[in-house]
Design a protein around this motif. Structure first.
Motif, PDB file in Angstrom:
ATOM      1  N   MET A 184     -21.706  75.041  91.710  1.00  0.00           N
ATOM      2  CA  MET A 184     -21.060  75.428  90.454  1.00  0.00           C
ATOM      3  C   MET A 184     -21.866  74.885  89.276  1.00  0.00           C
ATOM      4  O   MET A 184     -22.216  73.706  89.256  1.00  0.00           O
ATOM      5  N   SER A 185     -22.173  75.723  88.298  1.00  0.00           N
ATOM      6  CA  SER A 185     -22.985  75.303  87.167  1.00  0.00           C
ATOM      7  C   SER A 185     -22.159  74.507  86.171  1.00  0.00           C
ATOM      8  O   SER A 185     -20.926  74.572  86.165  1.00  0.00           O
ATOM      9  N   ILE A 186     -22.854  73.778  85.299  1.00  0.00           N
ATOM     10  CA  ILE A 186     -22.174  72.968  84.304  1.00  0.00           C
ATOM     11  C   ILE A 186     -21.372  73.842  83.339  1.00  0.00           C
ATOM     12  O   ILE A 186     -20.373  73.405  82.774  1.00  0.00           O
ATOM     13  N   GLU A 187     -21.789  75.104  83.171  1.00  0.00           N
ATOM     14  CA  GLU A 187     -21.085  75.991  82.241  1.00  0.00           C
ATOM     15  C   GLU A 187     -19.734  76.433  82.787  1.00  0.00           C
ATOM     16  O   GLU A 187     -18.814  76.720  82.014  1.00  0.00           O
ATOM     17  N   THR A 188     -19.602  76.512  84.094  1.00  0.00           N
ATOM     18  CA  THR A 188     -18.377  77.083  84.679  1.00  0.00           C
ATOM     19  C   THR A 188     -17.485  76.055  85.367  1.00  0.00           C
ATOM     20  O   THR A 188     -16.364  76.396  85.731  1.00  0.00           O
ATOM     21  N   GLN A 189     -17.950  74.836  85.564  1.00  0.00           N
ATOM     22  CA  GLN A 189     -17.147  73.871  86.298  1.00  0.00           C
ATOM     23  C   GLN A 189     -15.958  73.395  85.469  1.00  0.00           C
ATOM     24  O   GLN A 189     -15.991  73.429  84.228  1.00  0.00           O
ATOM     25  N   PRO A 190     -14.875  72.947  86.116  1.00  0.00           N
ATOM     26  CA  PRO A 190     -13.741  72.400  85.371  1.00  0.00           C
ATOM     27  C   PRO A 190     -14.150  71.186  84.547  1.00  0.00           C
ATOM     28  O   PRO A 190     -15.090  70.464  84.900  1.00  0.00           O
ATOM     29  N   ARG A 191     -13.451  70.956  83.464  1.00  0.00           N
ATOM     30  CA  ARG A 191     -13.702  69.808  82.591  1.00  0.00           C
ATOM     31  C   ARG A 191     -12.799  68.644  82.996  1.00  0.00           C
ATOM     32  O   ARG A 191     -11.880  68.792  83.790  1.00  0.00           O
ATOM     33  N   SER A 192     -13.073  67.484  82.439  1.00  0.00           N
ATOM     34  CA  SER A 192     -12.289  66.288  82.733  1.00  0.00           C
ATOM     35  C   SER A 192     -12.235  65.417  81.486  1.00  0.00           C
ATOM     36  O   SER A 192     -12.985  65.644  80.518  1.00  0.00           O
ATOM     37  N   VAL A 193     -11.387  64.423  81.518  1.00  0.00           N
ATOM     38  CA  VAL A 193     -11.300  63.486  80.395  1.00  0.00           C
ATOM     39  C   VAL A 193     -12.643  62.796  80.174  1.00  0.00           C
ATOM     40  O   VAL A 193     -13.113  62.680  79.039  1.00  0.00           O
ATOM     41  N   SER A 194     -13.268  62.336  81.252  1.00  0.00           N
ATOM     42  CA  SER A 194     -14.538  61.626  81.105  1.00  0.00           C
ATOM     43  C   SER A 194     -15.615  62.534  80.524  1.00  0.00           C
ATOM     44  O   SER A 194     -16.428  62.105  79.693  1.00  0.00           O
ATOM     45  N   GLN A 195     -15.631  63.812  80.926  1.00  0.00           N
ATOM     46  CA  GLN A 195     -16.592  64.747  80.353  1.00  0.00           C
ATOM     47  C   GLN A 195     -16.364  64.914  78.853  1.00  0.00           C
ATOM     48  O   GLN A 195     -17.310  64.858  78.051  1.00  0.00           O
ATOM     49  N   ALA A 196     -15.117  65.146  78.470  1.00  0.00           N
ATOM     50  CA  ALA A 196     -14.805  65.384  77.057  1.00  0.00           C
ATOM     51  C   ALA A 196     -15.172  64.175  76.207  1.00  0.00           C
ATOM     52  O   ALA A 196     -15.807  64.310  75.152  1.00  0.00           O
ATOM     53  N   GLN A 197     -14.811  62.999  76.672  1.00  0.00           N
ATOM     54  CA  GLN A 197     -15.077  61.799  75.888  1.00  0.00           C
ATOM     55  C   GLN A 197     -16.562  61.485  75.831  1.00  0.00           C
ATOM     56  O   GLN A 197     -17.078  61.041  74.800  1.00  0.00           O
ATOM     57  N   GLN A 198     -17.261  61.709  76.937  1.00  0.00           N
ATOM     58  CA  GLN A 198     -18.702  61.473  76.946  1.00  0.00           C
ATOM     59  C   GLN A 198     -19.410  62.434  75.999  1.00  0.00           C
ATOM     60  O   GLN A 198     -20.297  62.028  75.244  1.00  0.00           O
ATOM     61  N   TYR A 199     -19.015  63.694  76.018  1.00  0.00           N
ATOM     62  CA  TYR A 199     -19.627  64.690  75.143  1.00  0.00           C
ATOM     63  C   TYR A 199     -19.386  64.329  73.682  1.00  0.00           C
ATOM     64  O   TYR A 199     -20.283  64.430  72.833  1.00  0.00           O
ATOM     65  N   GLU A 200     -18.164  63.910  73.364  1.00  0.00           N
ATOM     66  CA  GLU A 200     -17.837  63.555  71.985  1.00  0.00           C
ATOM     67  C   GLU A 200     -18.602  62.316  71.525  1.00  0.00           C
ATOM     68  O   GLU A 200     -19.015  62.225  70.369  1.00  0.00           O
ATOM     69  N   GLN A 201     -18.785  61.361  72.437  1.00  0.00           N
ATOM     70  CA  GLN A 201     -19.488  60.130  72.076  1.00  0.00           C
ATOM     71  C   GLN A 201     -20.975  60.372  71.884  1.00  0.00           C
ATOM     72  O   GLN A 201     -21.580  59.873  70.939  1.00  0.00           O
ATOM     73  N   CYS A 202     -21.571  61.131  72.788  1.00  0.00           N
ATOM     74  CA  CYS A 202     -22.992  61.456  72.675  1.00  0.00           C
ATOM     75  C   CYS A 202     -23.310  62.658  73.552  1.00  0.00           C
ATOM     76  O   CYS A 202     -23.334  62.546  74.781  1.00  0.00           O
ATOM     77  N   GLY A 203     -23.538  63.782  72.909  1.00  0.00           N
ATOM     78  CA  GLY A 203     -23.822  64.997  73.654  1.00  0.00           C
ATOM     79  C   GLY A 203     -25.093  64.897  74.480  1.00  0.00           C
ATOM     80  O   GLY A 203     -25.191  65.505  75.553  1.00  0.00           O
ATOM     81  N   TRP A 204     -26.061  64.096  74.001  1.00  0.00           N
ATOM     82  CA  TRP A 204     -27.316  63.992  74.745  1.00  0.00           C
ATOM     83  C   TRP A 204     -27.125  63.196  76.023  1.00  0.00           C
ATOM     84  O   TRP A 204     -27.754  63.492  77.042  1.00  0.00           O
ATOM     85  N   ARG A 205     -26.282  62.196  76.017  1.00  0.00           N
ATOM     86  CA  ARG A 205     -25.989  61.470  77.249  1.00  0.00           C
ATOM     87  C   ARG A 205     -25.345  62.421  78.262  1.00  0.00           C
ATOM     88  O   ARG A 205     -25.671  62.388  79.457  1.00  0.00           O
ATOM     89  N   TYR A 206     -24.440  63.260  77.775  1.00  0.00           N
ATOM     90  CA  TYR A 206     -23.822  64.265  78.640  1.00  0.00           C
ATOM     91  C   TYR A 206     -24.899  65.138  79.264  1.00  0.00           C
ATOM     92  O   TYR A 206     -24.882  65.405  80.472  1.00  0.00           O
ATOM     93  N   TYR A 207     -25.848  65.573  78.451  1.00  0.00           N
ATOM     94  CA  TYR A 207     -26.914  66.444  78.939  1.00  0.00           C
ATOM     95  C   TYR A 207     -27.765  65.750  79.992  1.00  0.00           C
ATOM     96  O   TYR A 207     -28.033  66.308  81.062  1.00  0.00           O
ATOM     97  N   LEU A 208     -28.191  64.511  79.697  1.00  0.00           N
ATOM     98  CA  LEU A 208     -29.053  63.798  80.640  1.00  0.00           C
ATOM     99  C   LEU A 208     -28.335  63.552  81.963  1.00  0.00           C
ATOM    100  O   LEU A 208     -28.922  63.718  83.043  1.00  0.00           O
ATOM    101  N   GLN A 209     -27.079  63.177  81.887  1.00  0.00           N
ATOM    102  CA  GLN A 209     -26.355  62.800  83.096  1.00  0.00           C
ATOM    103  C   GLN A 209     -25.877  64.004  83.889  1.00  0.00           C
ATOM    104  O   GLN A 209     -25.990  64.023  85.123  1.00  0.00           O
ATOM    105  N   ARG A 210     -25.405  65.046  83.218  1.00  0.00           N
ATOM    106  CA  ARG A 210     -24.709  66.126  83.917  1.00  0.00           C
ATOM    107  C   ARG A 210     -25.526  67.415  84.031  1.00  0.00           C
ATOM    108  O   ARG A 210     -25.198  68.261  84.862  1.00  0.00           O
TER     109      ARG A 210
END
Length: 265
Positions: A1-27
């Motif tokens: 499942m790609s990152i575009e279609t997978q379900p979201r989570s609290v940790s994803q939302a908070q990580q993206y809000e804190q730093c989108g680039w960290r989200y990109y590097l990690q996920r």
């Protein structure tokens, strides 16, 4: 499942809000993260407390402590295989090796304290319609057109019949948004009343004050997931370097990182 279609989570939302680039590097890039004893500490504590609660609080304290010790040791050893140099482990205030040792003893004390607290504070864990105790309770709900999933550490039933999501915390960072998501997810998945939520704070050996959730709506919670989902699908990952870089487990691969990155090399 790609990152575009997978379900979201609290940790994803908070990580993206804190730093989108960290989200990109990690996920997206899947950069191998640096190990952190605090993560293993939290995981092992959760495993021990869950097992204790699943035993209906009959598990002896020594057994719960041993479960923590075994799980923590296994996680640390696996981390050392990936990164033998403990100076490169994430740590707060101590060298990596000293932090690993400190958290071993701290976690043991916190598990024993949880058992002591539980014996003095009877709690009824809610059971799902399938008659399963609501511990590490999985949910998958749609919020604002976005699929959101997660696990709730514990759902307890208050004397008035209302349910209360509870999150077990070993660290100092608490997320009200996390409890709001759990509240909405329980209402939506089980059609139940949820007016309060709380944390068990291992650092204090007791519960937080109850957080009122009666005014929280699905629309409020969904708004943040809709925004992050749109950003991810658009390929928009804005970096936000700053103090948080000190605790970022993929900062070693980041060219935006702040120079406040502490013991990281």
């Amino acid at each position: 499942m790609s990152i575009e279609t997978q379900p979201r989570s609290v940790s994803q939302a908070q990580q993206y809000e804190q730093c989108g680039w960290r989200y990109y590097l990690q996920r997206v890039e899947r950069v191998p993260p640096r190990p952190a004893a605090w993560s293993h500490h939290g995981t092992a504590f959760h495993a021990a407390v869950e097992a204790y609660e699943l035993s209906e609080r009959t598990m002896p304290a020594d057994q719960a402590v041993q479960l923590f010790s075994d799980r923590y040791s296994a996680l640390v050893n696996a981390g050392l295989e990936r990164e033998p140099d403990t100076d490169r482990w994430l740590a707060a205030g101590l060298p990596g090796g000293a932090d690993i040792e400190r958290r071993y003893r701290l976690g043991q004390d916190q598990v024993r304290a949880y058992v002591d607290w539980a014996e003095a504070h009877p709690t009824e864990t809610w059971k799902t319609p399938e008659d399963k105790p609501a511990l590490e309770l999985y949910f998958l709900v749609e919020l604002g057109g976005v699929n959101v999933r997660g696990y709730i550490d514990q759902v307890v039933q208050d004397p008035d019949g209302a349910l209360r999501p509870r999150d077990w915390k070993t660290g100092t960072t608490k997320s009200r948004f996390q409890l709001e998501v759990y509240t909405v997810a329980l209402r939506k998945a089980y059609d139940v009343e949820v007016n309060k939520a709380d944390w068990y704070l291992a650092k204090n050996g007791g519960l937080s004050r109850p957080l009122k959730m009666d005014a929280i709506t699905e629309e409020q919670v969904a708004e943040r997931f809709v925004a992050m989902d749109a950003g991810v699908k658009a390929g928009d990952f804005p970096p936000q370097p700053g103090f948080q870089c000190r605790f970022c487990d993929v900062s070693h691969a980041c060219f935006f990182k702040s120079n406040l990155s502490g013991n990281l090399k």
